[in-house]
Design a protein around this motif. Structure first.
Motif, PDB file in Angstrom:
ATOM      1  N   LEU A 123     -42.709  87.994  73.978  1.00  0.00           N
ATOM      2  CA  LEU A 123     -41.876  87.083  74.768  1.00  0.00           C
ATOM      3  C   LEU A 123     -40.390  87.243  74.411  1.00  0.00           C
ATOM      4  CD1 LEU A 123     -42.304  84.935  76.926  1.00  0.00           C
ATOM      5  CD2 LEU A 123     -42.411  83.208  75.136  1.00  0.00           C
ATOM      6  N   VAL A 124     -40.130  87.328  73.109  1.00  0.00           N
ATOM      7  CA  VAL A 124     -38.738  87.498  72.663  1.00  0.00           C
ATOM      8  C   VAL A 124     -38.210  88.856  73.134  1.00  0.00           C
ATOM      9  CG1 VAL A 124     -37.243  87.667  70.640  1.00  0.00           C
ATOM     10  CG2 VAL A 124     -39.128  86.055  70.645  1.00  0.00           C
TER      11      VAL A 124
ATOM     12  N   THR B 217     -37.578  88.780  76.877  1.00  0.00           N
ATOM     13  CA  THR B 217     -36.395  87.965  77.218  1.00  0.00           C
ATOM     14  C   THR B 217     -35.110  88.722  76.916  1.00  0.00           C
ATOM     15  OG1 THR B 217     -37.635  85.967  76.712  1.00  0.00           O
ATOM     16  CG2 THR B 217     -35.252  85.764  76.753  1.00  0.00           C
ATOM     17  N   VAL B 218     -35.031  89.268  75.709  1.00  0.00           N
ATOM     18  CA  VAL B 218     -33.815  90.000  75.328  1.00  0.00           C
ATOM     19  C   VAL B 218     -33.658  91.247  76.216  1.00  0.00           C
ATOM     20  CG1 VAL B 218     -32.715  91.298  73.460  1.00  0.00           C
ATOM     21  CG2 VAL B 218     -33.816  89.123  72.978  1.00  0.00           C
TER      22      VAL B 218
ATOM     23  N   LEU C 160     -34.724  91.710  79.320  1.00  0.00           N
ATOM     24  CA  LEU C 160     -34.304  91.323  80.671  1.00  0.00           C
ATOM     25  C   LEU C 160     -32.826  90.939  80.701  1.00  0.00           C
ATOM     26  CD1 LEU C 160     -35.186  90.737  83.584  1.00  0.00           C
ATOM     27  CD2 LEU C 160     -35.834  88.452  82.878  1.00  0.00           C
ATOM     28  N   LEU C 161     -32.447  90.125  79.723  1.00  0.00           N
ATOM     29  CA  LEU C 161     -31.058  89.647  79.663  1.00  0.00           C
ATOM     30  C   LEU C 161     -30.090  90.818  79.462  1.00  0.00           C
ATOM     31  CD1 LEU C 161     -29.811  86.890  79.835  1.00  0.00           C
ATOM     32  CD2 LEU C 161     -29.956  86.679  77.380  1.00  0.00           C
ATOM     33  N   ALA C 162     -30.433  91.678  78.522  1.00  0.00           N
ATOM     34  CA  ALA C 162     -29.559  92.820  78.228  1.00  0.00           C
ATOM     35  C   ALA C 162     -29.495  93.768  79.425  1.00  0.00           C
ATOM     36  CB  ALA C 162     -30.061  93.553  76.993  1.00  0.00           C
TER      37      ALA C 162
ATOM     38  N   VAL D 285     -30.023  93.192  82.732  1.00  0.00           N
ATOM     39  CA  VAL D 285     -29.275  92.631  83.874  1.00  0.00           C
ATOM     40  C   VAL D 285     -27.778  92.611  83.571  1.00  0.00           C
ATOM     41  CG1 VAL D 285     -28.902  90.533  85.219  1.00  0.00           C
ATOM     42  CG2 VAL D 285     -31.206  91.243  84.686  1.00  0.00           C
TER      43      VAL D 285
ATOM     44  N   VAL E 285     -33.702  94.262  69.536  1.00  0.00           N
ATOM     45  CA  VAL E 285     -33.784  93.219  68.487  1.00  0.00           C
ATOM     46  C   VAL E 285     -34.098  93.802  67.112  1.00  0.00           C
ATOM     47  CG1 VAL E 285     -34.378  91.309  70.031  1.00  0.00           C
ATOM     48  CG2 VAL E 285     -36.213  92.611  68.949  1.00  0.00           C
TER      49      VAL E 285
ATOM     50  N   TYR F 279     -32.761  96.685  66.153  1.00  0.00           N
ATOM     51  CA  TYR F 279     -31.677  97.669  65.906  1.00  0.00           C
ATOM     52  C   TYR F 279     -32.263  99.092  65.870  1.00  0.00           C
ATOM     53  CZ  TYR F 279     -28.956  93.533  64.742  1.00  0.00           C
ATOM     54  OH  TYR F 279     -28.342  92.312  64.792  1.00  0.00           O
TER      55      TYR F 279
ATOM     56  N   PHE G 116     -38.059  92.672  63.253  1.00  0.00           N
ATOM     57  CA  PHE G 116     -37.561  91.427  63.833  1.00  0.00           C
ATOM     58  C   PHE G 116     -38.315  90.253  63.207  1.00  0.00           C
ATOM     59  CE2 PHE G 116     -38.171  87.954  66.896  1.00  0.00           C
ATOM     60  CZ  PHE G 116     -36.862  87.530  66.963  1.00  0.00           C
TER      61      PHE G 116
ATOM     62  N   PRO H 265     -38.389  86.143  63.561  1.00  0.00           N
ATOM     63  CA  PRO H 265     -37.829  84.930  64.195  1.00  0.00           C
ATOM     64  C   PRO H 265     -37.452  83.900  63.144  1.00  0.00           C
ATOM     65  CG  PRO H 265     -40.198  85.030  64.513  1.00  0.00           C
ATOM     66  CD  PRO H 265     -39.815  86.300  63.836  1.00  0.00           C
ATOM     67  N   VAL H 266     -36.580  82.969  63.505  1.00  0.00           N
ATOM     68  CA  VAL H 266     -36.178  81.942  62.540  1.00  0.00           C
ATOM     69  C   VAL H 266     -37.395  81.084  62.171  1.00  0.00           C
ATOM     70  CG1 VAL H 266     -33.773  81.791  63.242  1.00  0.00           C
ATOM     71  CG2 VAL H 266     -35.454  80.370  64.379  1.00  0.00           C
TER      72      VAL H 266
ATOM     73  N   LEU I 153     -39.295  77.832  61.725  1.00  0.00           N
ATOM     74  CA  LEU I 153     -39.243  76.439  62.205  1.00  0.00           C
ATOM     75  C   LEU I 153     -40.337  75.629  61.503  1.00  0.00           C
ATOM     76  CD1 LEU I 153     -38.789  76.994  66.028  1.00  0.00           C
ATOM     77  CD2 LEU I 153     -37.069  76.270  64.400  1.00  0.00           C
TER      78      LEU I 153
ATOM     79  N   ARG J 212     -40.440  72.013  66.397  1.00  0.00           N
ATOM     80  CA  ARG J 212     -40.840  73.367  66.796  1.00  0.00           C
ATOM     81  C   ARG J 212     -40.729  73.609  68.311  1.00  0.00           C
ATOM     82  NH1 ARG J 212     -42.677  77.121  63.994  1.00  0.00           N
ATOM     83  NH2 ARG J 212     -43.683  78.900  64.990  1.00  0.00           N
TER      84      ARG J 212
ATOM     85  N   MET K 133     -35.574  81.660  79.451  1.00  0.00           N
ATOM     86  CA  MET K 133     -35.003  82.639  78.521  1.00  0.00           C
ATOM     87  C   MET K 133     -34.241  81.933  77.399  1.00  0.00           C
ATOM     88  SD  MET K 133     -33.576  85.253  81.356  1.00  0.00           S
ATOM     89  CE  MET K 133     -33.237  86.757  80.527  1.00  0.00           C
TER      90      MET K 133
ATOM     91  N   VAL L   2     -36.634  80.503  74.861  1.00  0.00           N
ATOM     92  CA  VAL L   2     -37.168  81.543  73.955  1.00  0.00           C
ATOM     93  C   VAL L   2     -36.115  81.922  72.913  1.00  0.00           C
ATOM     94  CG1 VAL L   2     -37.930  83.952  73.838  1.00  0.00           C
ATOM     95  CG2 VAL L   2     -38.785  82.473  75.644  1.00  0.00           C
ATOM     96  N   LEU L   3     -34.890  82.102  73.354  1.00  0.00           N
ATOM     97  CA  LEU L   3     -33.825  82.501  72.420  1.00  0.00           C
ATOM     98  C   LEU L   3     -33.541  81.388  71.412  1.00  0.00           C
ATOM     99  CD1 LEU L   3     -31.286  84.382  74.715  1.00  0.00           C
ATOM    100  CD2 LEU L   3     -33.060  85.327  73.289  1.00  0.00           C
TER     101      LEU L   3
ATOM    102  N   THR M  56     -35.526  79.152  70.304  1.00  0.00           N
ATOM    103  CA  THR M  56     -36.627  78.995  69.353  1.00  0.00           C
ATOM    104  C   THR M  56     -36.679  80.136  68.340  1.00  0.00           C
ATOM    105  OG1 THR M  56     -37.812  77.912  71.151  1.00  0.00           O
ATOM    106  CG2 THR M  56     -39.118  78.520  69.245  1.00  0.00           C
ATOM    107  N   ASN M  57     -36.248  81.302  68.745  1.00  0.00           N
ATOM    108  CA  ASN M  57     -36.456  82.466  67.886  1.00  0.00           C
ATOM    109  C   ASN M  57     -35.202  83.011  67.198  1.00  0.00           C
ATOM    110  OD1 ASN M  57     -39.415  83.406  68.254  1.00  0.00           O
ATOM    111  ND2 ASN M  57     -38.725  82.802  70.295  1.00  0.00           N
TER     112      ASN M  57
ATOM    113  N   TRP N  44     -24.141  84.100  73.553  1.00  0.00           N
ATOM    114  CA  TRP N  44     -24.636  84.416  74.892  1.00  0.00           C
ATOM    115  C   TRP N  44     -23.971  83.525  75.946  1.00  0.00           C
ATOM    116  CZ3 TRP N  44     -26.462  88.422  77.055  1.00  0.00           C
ATOM    117  CH2 TRP N  44     -27.245  89.322  76.346  1.00  0.00           C
TER     118      TRP N  44
ATOM    119  N   PHE O 177     -25.306  84.952  87.719  1.00  0.00           N
ATOM    120  CA  PHE O 177     -24.767  84.887  86.361  1.00  0.00           C
ATOM    121  C   PHE O 177     -24.267  83.474  86.030  1.00  0.00           C
ATOM    122  CE2 PHE O 177     -24.931  89.476  86.446  1.00  0.00           C
ATOM    123  CZ  PHE O 177     -25.353  89.730  85.158  1.00  0.00           C
TER     124      PHE O 177
END
Lengths: 287, 422
Positions: free
Chosen positions: A169-170, A173-174, A176-178, A180, A272, A274, A280, A282-283, A285, B145, B281, B284-285, B287-288, B297, B328
């Motif tokens: 998922l991460v 997401t990254v 797709l964002l990168a 676009v 993600v 590099y 990678f 994730p933080v 939680l 969480r 999106m 997700v960002l 949370t992670n 961003w 955008f």
């Protein structure tokens, strides 16, 4: 606009600026039906239908990168076809140069064309043999890359692979964002002319990232193949995955989306981590 | 997600708690986006016949008063300990909804500028009370969480519905629909807030995973700390940039007809979908990744969006601009809205959530809007062109983007110099 048209758009801008055109006045049509009666600046036709009627005289150069362009009237400037469909009818007059690079066209024998040049490096409908040669070449490059990386730098592939499998998922997401954002950024860089080389470089790096992610998928596929040598397994896996990506668009509706999703996740995982230089994480939680 | 765990072990009261919280905040935000932001302007200009400047002053008054009320309410909630009482907060929310019910029902009756300003004052006070009270419910219903995803759901639901409905603005029609929609909500809230339904406490989670926000571990973030105020300033910047740019874009027919107020349902559906994807999106960002990435961003997207708009104006293209522009813009807005809903509870403990939510939402959201409205009016009076206006907004976005990048780099450099990073 479809992302795959962006390289063609950049090429069109490059050709336009090289020919001394005014890049800051160019008009780009990416959808809908348009009848062009007047044009005093450059026009780039994307996924649109554009008609120059028989009564019209347009002066700006026209670049066709997709969609349908029908010329019935008079074009004072050049007409350049990079892709898409071009129809030049009997009554049409092109006083500039008609440059044919790619795409599908119908040019009436009676059309008055001052000069016609053709630079078609690839036939319109590539033969099965040509497609096989192209596939073999891509397989060779990706297979050798997969072999080398799996043999000498397996950690890089493993880190990206872990991100694909454990953090889909991460990564998606990254990716797709990168994708676009960067694609749009490269297009707008191209318009500045000064940054046009960076735009071209960015697109090449983008292709490199896509290739890298295919190799990572190959590495993951290779782990399930009955080869003892990881380099060989990764090379074969890369070729197999390339085959899957080639076949997927033939599956109606879901095929292309599945292919795009896989590549997007691969791009995100590559970024993600590099390029696999670190895992990678994730933080943390609280549970 | 913890939600899936609750569903798997059939802990339905907790799931209902999620639904209640998402419904409350989505409805509140949708009301704010449509009835307050769009409706107020329409009410003042088209129905009462006031000029743009007077209506803008009314909106500025609303923002300032809402901010002051929010701060007073937030501090009051924390000092009295009411921010830890679910029942008290539900009763306050019920009160706010009842006031807004009356405001919504009476809006079509507003006929003079005096009535308009009175309406604005009551609306501002209800919003000011509602902001910290509603956001304080996070510690009751949503575990740390899941806050990124829940914030994303709220942003996605409210923005996507606001993009689709109302397709054509009419204060009478909208008032009628909103009043009808509020009635079942009021009944449910009334039952829950009555204190006679024991199940309410079961909706809420009372544990370590609910109380202390993500960024307050291991040490709580103080209201007077540099961290808290840096984030307030950054969010203020985000809201200021968005509002300043949006105010001008809204007044430019070329852009508005290919975006939020487009008469084409296809365009609005596209925007609604983009809001859902963008918020997802962002969830997700959030949370992670660490919060700095999300800020980068947000500022990056805003910079790029305004760059696109200024570029489009410079090109002076004929016909409708590309949907890439609103795409955008939508991404940037979805990102910061998600961040805004999750950030303040995650910077709080049950002792500080009222104050932090009030300052966060009130100052960053409402006060920024007030100031940007003032700046926009000043630009209008000075006849600043669209290109120059958006160039200014873009410069601000780029400056903030650059500042965050520099701050991150300097922080890393200090850590390296101290030998804290290998």
């Amino acid at each position: 606009m479809r992302p795959e048209l962006i390289p063609l758009l950049v090429v069109a801008l490059l050709m336009l600026s090289a020919g001394g055109g005014e890049v800051d006045r160019v008009e780009i049509l990416v959808d809908g039906d348009h009848t062009i009666d007047q044009l005093d600046h450059a026009l780039i036709v994307g996924d649109a239908t554009v008609t120059v009627p028989d009564t019209a005289t347009v002066s700006g150069p026209i670049y066709v990168i997709a969609g349908d362009t029908r010329i019935r009237g008079t074009g004072d400037g050049d007409v350049v076809q990079l892709a898409g469909n071009l129809t030049v009818q009997e009554e049409a007059i092109i006083e500039g140069e008609l440059r044919l690079v790619g795409g599908v066209r119908t040019i009436a024998p009676g059309a008055a064309i001052a000069e016609r040049t053709s630079f078609e490096p690839v036939p319109q409908e590539s033969s099965p043999a040509a497609r096989i040669v192209a596939f073999v070449l891509q397989s060779l490059v990706l297979g050798v890359s997969g072999f080398g990386l799996a043999r000498w730098k397996p950690t890089l592939l493993a880190n990206v692979g872990d991100s694909i499998t454990d953090h889909v998922l991460v990564s998606g997401t990254v990716g797709l964002l990168a994708s676009v954002t960067l694609l749009a950024l490269f297009v707008f860089m191209a318009f500045t002319l000064i940054l046009l080389p960076i735009s071209v470089l960015g697109i090449l790096v983008g292709l490199l990232v896509v290739g890298y992610s295919v190799v990572v998928y190959g590495f993951l596929v290779g782990q399930h193949l009955p080869f003892e040598r990881p380099g060989l397994a990764s090379a074969v896996g890369s070729v197999l995955f390339l085959g899957v990506l080639t076949v997927l668009p033939r599956i109606p509706i879901v095929g292309s989306w599945l292919g795009i999703t896989l590549v997007t996740v691969g791009i995100g995982a590559t970024l993600v981590t590099y390029f696999g230089l670190r895992r990678f994480e994730p933080v943390q939680l609280p549970e | 997600m913890k939600l899936f765990e609750y569903v798997a072990r059939r802990d339905w009261p907790r799931v209902v708690g999620y639904l209640l919280f998402v419904s409350l905040l989505s409805a509140g935000y949708y009301y704010n986006l449509t009835f307050v932001q769009l409706g107020l302007f329409d009410l003042g200009v088209n129905r009462v016949g006031m000029d743009h400047v007077d209506v803008s002053i009314g909106m500025a008054l609303l923002a300032l008063l809402a901010f002051l009320t929010a701060v007073v309410t937030g501090v009051w909630l924390d000092r009295t300990g009411w921010s830890r009482s679910l029942l008290v907060k539900l009763r306050l929310v019920l009160g706010v909804v009842l006031v807004q019910f009356v405001l919504t029902a009476t809006a079509p009756l507003v006929a003079t500028s005096e009535q308009f300003f009175s309406w604005v004052v009551v609306c501002a006070i209800s919003l000011g009370v509602g902001m910290p009270t509603t956001l304080s419910l996070t510690i009751d219903f949503i575990p740390v969480r899941d806050r990124g995803y829940v914030a994303a759901a709220i942003a996605a639901i409210s923005f996507s519905i606001a993009a689709i409905y109302p397709l054509e603005w009419s204060i009478e029609g909208f008032s009628l629909v909103m009043v009808a929609a509020m009635i079942p909500g009021i009944v449910v809230l009334g039952v829950l807030a009555s204190g006679r339904v024991s199940v309410v406490e079961k909706f809420a989670g009372r544990s370590e995973s609910f109380d202390v926000g993500r960024f307050c571990r291991p040490n709580p973030v103080s209201t007077w700390s540099l961290t808290f105020w840096t984030l307030v300033v950054l969010m203020f910047g985000v809201f200021f940039i968005d509002s300043l740019g949006f105010l001008r874009i809204v007044e430019t027919p070329t852009y508005i007809f290919t975006s939020w107020q487009s008469p084409s349902l296809d365009v609005r559906l596209f925007i609604a979908l983009a809001h859902v994807v963008g918020a997802g999106m962002a969830g997700v960002l959030y949370t992670n990744f660490e919060r700095r990435w999300l800020f980068l961003w947000v500022f990056g997207l805003f910079s790029f969006t305004h760059l696109l708009y200024t570029f489009d104006i410079r090109m002076a293209q004929a016909g409708e601009p590309s949907l890439l522009l609103p795409l955008f813009y939508v991404l940037a807005v979805s990102f910061y809205t998600t961040l805004n809903f999750a950030l303040w509870p995650d910077l709080s403990t049950p002792e500080t959530i009222g104050t932090h939510s009030a300052i966060g939402l009130g100052m960053a959201g409402f006060l920024a809007t007030f100031l940007s409205t003032g700046v926009a009016l000043y630009f209008q009076a000075r006849e600043v062109s669209l290109f120059d206006h958006l160039n200014f907004v873009n410069a601000l976005a780029l400056l903030l983007f650059f500042s965050v990048a520099v701050l991150l780099y300097v922080r890393r450099m200090i850590a390296l110099a101290r030998g804290e990073v290998a």
